[in-house]
Motif scaffolding. Sequence first.
Motif, mmCIF file in Angstrom:
data_model
loop_
_atom_site.group_PDB
_atom_site.id
_atom_site.type_symbol
_atom_site.label_atom_id
_atom_site.label_comp_id
_atom_site.label_asym_id
_atom_site.label_seq_id
_atom_site.Cartn_x
_atom_site.Cartn_y
_atom_site.Cartn_z
ATOM 1 N N SER A 167 1.907 11.329 -10.562
ATOM 2 C CA SER A 167 1.244 12.637 -10.598
ATOM 3 C C SER A 167 2.250 13.768 -10.772
ATOM 4 O O SER A 167 1.934 14.785 -11.394
ATOM 5 C CB SER A 167 0.410 12.844 -9.336
ATOM 6 O OG SER A 167 1.248 12.991 -8.208
ATOM 7 N N ILE A 168 3.464 13.587 -10.265
ATOM 8 C CA ILE A 168 4.476 14.632 -10.417
ATOM 9 C C ILE A 168 4.959 14.703 -11.856
ATOM 10 O O ILE A 168 5.082 15.784 -12.450
ATOM 11 C CB ILE A 168 5.655 14.392 -9.459
ATOM 12 C CG1 ILE A 168 5.213 14.676 -8.028
ATOM 13 C CG2 ILE A 168 6.856 15.259 -9.826
ATOM 14 C CD1 ILE A 168 6.234 14.289 -6.984
ATOM 15 N N PHE A 169 5.239 13.554 -12.475
ATOM 16 C CA PHE A 169 5.817 13.566 -13.813
ATOM 17 C C PHE A 169 4.778 13.708 -14.920
ATOM 18 O O PHE A 169 5.119 14.175 -16.010
ATOM 19 C CB PHE A 169 6.658 12.315 -14.037
ATOM 20 C CG PHE A 169 7.962 12.349 -13.290
ATOM 21 C CD1 PHE A 169 8.935 13.275 -13.619
ATOM 22 C CD2 PHE A 169 8.196 11.476 -12.253
ATOM 23 C CE1 PHE A 169 10.127 13.325 -12.937
ATOM 24 C CE2 PHE A 169 9.393 11.517 -11.565
ATOM 25 C CZ PHE A 169 10.365 12.451 -11.900
ATOM 26 N N LEU A 170 3.560 13.325 -14.697
ATOM 27 C CA LEU A 170 2.540 13.456 -15.732
ATOM 28 C C LEU A 170 1.714 14.706 -15.573
ATOM 29 O O LEU A 170 1.005 15.099 -16.497
ATOM 30 C CB LEU A 170 1.615 12.234 -15.716
ATOM 31 C CG LEU A 170 2.272 10.904 -16.087
ATOM 32 C CD1 LEU A 170 1.256 9.780 -16.024
ATOM 33 C CD2 LEU A 170 2.864 10.970 -17.485
ATOM 34 N N PHE A 171 1.762 15.343 -14.418
ATOM 35 C CA PHE A 171 1.065 16.597 -14.134
ATOM 36 C C PHE A 171 -0.448 16.485 -14.269
ATOM 37 O O PHE A 171 -1.130 17.483 -14.336
ATOM 38 C CB PHE A 171 1.563 17.732 -15.020
ATOM 39 C CG PHE A 171 3.024 18.014 -14.844
ATOM 40 C CD1 PHE A 171 3.500 18.496 -13.628
ATOM 41 C CD2 PHE A 171 3.918 17.803 -15.869
ATOM 42 C CE1 PHE A 171 4.843 18.752 -13.470
ATOM 43 C CE2 PHE A 171 5.248 18.062 -15.703
ATOM 44 C CZ PHE A 171 5.722 18.534 -14.501
ATOM 45 N N THR A 203 0.825 -1.203 0.000
ATOM 46 C CA THR A 203 0.000 0.000 0.000
ATOM 47 C C THR A 203 0.862 1.257 0.000
ATOM 48 O O THR A 203 0.588 2.214 -0.741
ATOM 49 C CB THR A 203 -0.930 0.005 1.233
ATOM 50 O OG1 THR A 203 -1.699 -1.189 1.228
ATOM 51 C CG2 THR A 203 -1.849 1.201 1.229
ATOM 52 N N ILE A 204 1.916 1.242 0.786
ATOM 53 C CA ILE A 204 2.815 2.404 0.848
ATOM 54 C C ILE A 204 3.528 2.595 -0.492
ATOM 55 O O ILE A 204 3.648 3.717 -0.991
ATOM 56 C CB ILE A 204 3.830 2.234 2.000
ATOM 57 C CG1 ILE A 204 3.097 2.263 3.336
ATOM 58 C CG2 ILE A 204 4.898 3.306 1.947
ATOM 59 C CD1 ILE A 204 3.942 1.861 4.513
ATOM 60 N N VAL A 205 3.999 1.507 -1.091
ATOM 61 C CA VAL A 205 4.682 1.598 -2.384
ATOM 62 C C VAL A 205 3.714 2.074 -3.470
ATOM 63 O O VAL A 205 4.086 2.877 -4.342
ATOM 64 C CB VAL A 205 5.330 0.246 -2.747
ATOM 65 C CG1 VAL A 205 5.829 0.239 -4.177
ATOM 66 C CG2 VAL A 205 6.462 -0.075 -1.789
ATOM 67 N N ASN A 206 2.460 1.620 -3.410
ATOM 68 C CA ASN A 206 1.458 2.079 -4.377
ATOM 69 C C ASN A 206 1.242 3.586 -4.252
ATOM 70 O O ASN A 206 1.158 4.287 -5.272
ATOM 71 C CB ASN A 206 0.145 1.328 -4.169
ATOM 72 C CG ASN A 206 -0.881 1.712 -5.198
ATOM 73 O OD1 ASN A 206 -0.553 1.968 -6.348
ATOM 74 N ND2 ASN A 206 -2.134 1.766 -4.783
ATOM 75 N N ASP A 207 1.144 4.080 -3.025
ATOM 76 C CA ASP A 207 0.997 5.527 -2.833
ATOM 77 C C ASP A 207 2.200 6.279 -3.381
ATOM 78 O O ASP A 207 2.058 7.345 -3.979
ATOM 79 C CB ASP A 207 0.810 5.845 -1.348
ATOM 80 C CG ASP A 207 -0.534 5.396 -0.824
ATOM 81 O OD1 ASP A 207 -1.438 5.112 -1.645
ATOM 82 O OD2 ASP A 207 -0.685 5.316 0.411
ATOM 83 N N LEU A 208 3.397 5.723 -3.171
ATOM 84 C CA LEU A 208 4.609 6.354 -3.694
ATOM 85 C C LEU A 208 4.570 6.426 -5.217
ATOM 86 O O LEU A 208 4.861 7.475 -5.803
ATOM 87 C CB LEU A 208 5.847 5.580 -3.237
ATOM 88 C CG LEU A 208 7.183 6.035 -3.819
ATOM 89 C CD1 LEU A 208 7.528 7.426 -3.330
ATOM 90 C CD2 LEU A 208 8.264 5.036 -3.476
ATOM 91 N N PHE A 209 4.201 5.334 -5.874
ATOM 92 C CA PHE A 209 4.130 5.346 -7.334
ATOM 93 C C PHE A 209 3.064 6.311 -7.844
ATOM 94 O O PHE A 209 3.244 6.951 -8.886
ATOM 95 C CB PHE A 209 3.881 3.949 -7.883
ATOM 96 C CG PHE A 209 5.090 3.050 -7.817
ATOM 97 C CD1 PHE A 209 6.373 3.567 -7.879
ATOM 98 C CD2 PHE A 209 4.943 1.693 -7.689
ATOM 99 C CE1 PHE A 209 7.481 2.756 -7.824
ATOM 100 C CE2 PHE A 209 6.041 0.858 -7.630
ATOM 101 C CZ PHE A 209 7.320 1.395 -7.702
ATOM 102 N N GLU A 210 1.952 6.423 -7.141
ATOM 103 C CA GLU A 210 0.923 7.384 -7.536
ATOM 104 C C GLU A 210 1.442 8.816 -7.436
ATOM 105 O O GLU A 210 1.165 9.652 -8.296
ATOM 106 C CB GLU A 210 -0.331 7.212 -6.675
ATOM 107 C CG GLU A 210 -1.100 5.948 -6.958
ATOM 108 C CD GLU A 210 -1.682 5.935 -8.365
ATOM 109 O OE1 GLU A 210 -2.132 6.991 -8.839
ATOM 110 O OE2 GLU A 210 -1.674 4.847 -8.978
ATOM 111 N N ARG A 211 2.205 9.105 -6.388
ATOM 112 C CA ARG A 211 2.784 10.445 -6.253
ATOM 113 C C ARG A 211 3.782 10.721 -7.367
ATOM 114 O O ARG A 211 3.793 11.808 -7.944
ATOM 115 C CB ARG A 211 3.496 10.585 -4.903
ATOM 116 C CG ARG A 211 2.594 10.747 -3.748
ATOM 117 C CD ARG A 211 3.394 11.013 -2.508
ATOM 118 N NE ARG A 211 2.579 10.866 -1.320
ATOM 119 C CZ ARG A 211 3.052 10.958 -0.101
ATOM 120 N NH1 ARG A 211 4.336 11.164 0.097
ATOM 121 N NH2 ARG A 211 2.251 10.820 0.928
ATOM 122 N N ILE A 212 4.628 9.742 -7.666
ATOM 123 C CA ILE A 212 5.621 9.932 -8.730
ATOM 124 C C ILE A 212 4.919 10.135 -10.065
ATOM 125 O O ILE A 212 5.298 11.015 -10.852
ATOM 126 C CB ILE A 212 6.578 8.718 -8.785
ATOM 127 C CG1 ILE A 212 7.465 8.699 -7.548
ATOM 128 C CG2 ILE A 212 7.423 8.753 -10.050
ATOM 129 C CD1 ILE A 212 8.302 7.456 -7.408
#
Length: 69
Positions: free
Chosen positions: A62-66, A51-60
């Motif tokens: 959202s940052i790179f795709l804007f 779950t924590i890794v999934n949240d991390l990937f979602e943040r990454i």
Amino acid sequence: MAYDVNTIFQIAGIGIVVAMIHTVLKQMGKEDWAQWVTLIGFVVVLYMVATIVNDLFERIRSIFLFSGG
């Protein structure tokens, strides 16, 4: 979501409790139950980390795709 030291303590707490239960069950001669307890504890911790890794990937993402799409 902001993750802090509480998550690390939760995982460590689960590990300590599972280790204690495993030791008690093994001393009682119930090795099969001890292995099941260890497996269930591992799955719970694995779910927490996933779950924590999934949240991390979602943040990454959202940052790179804007954007969310």
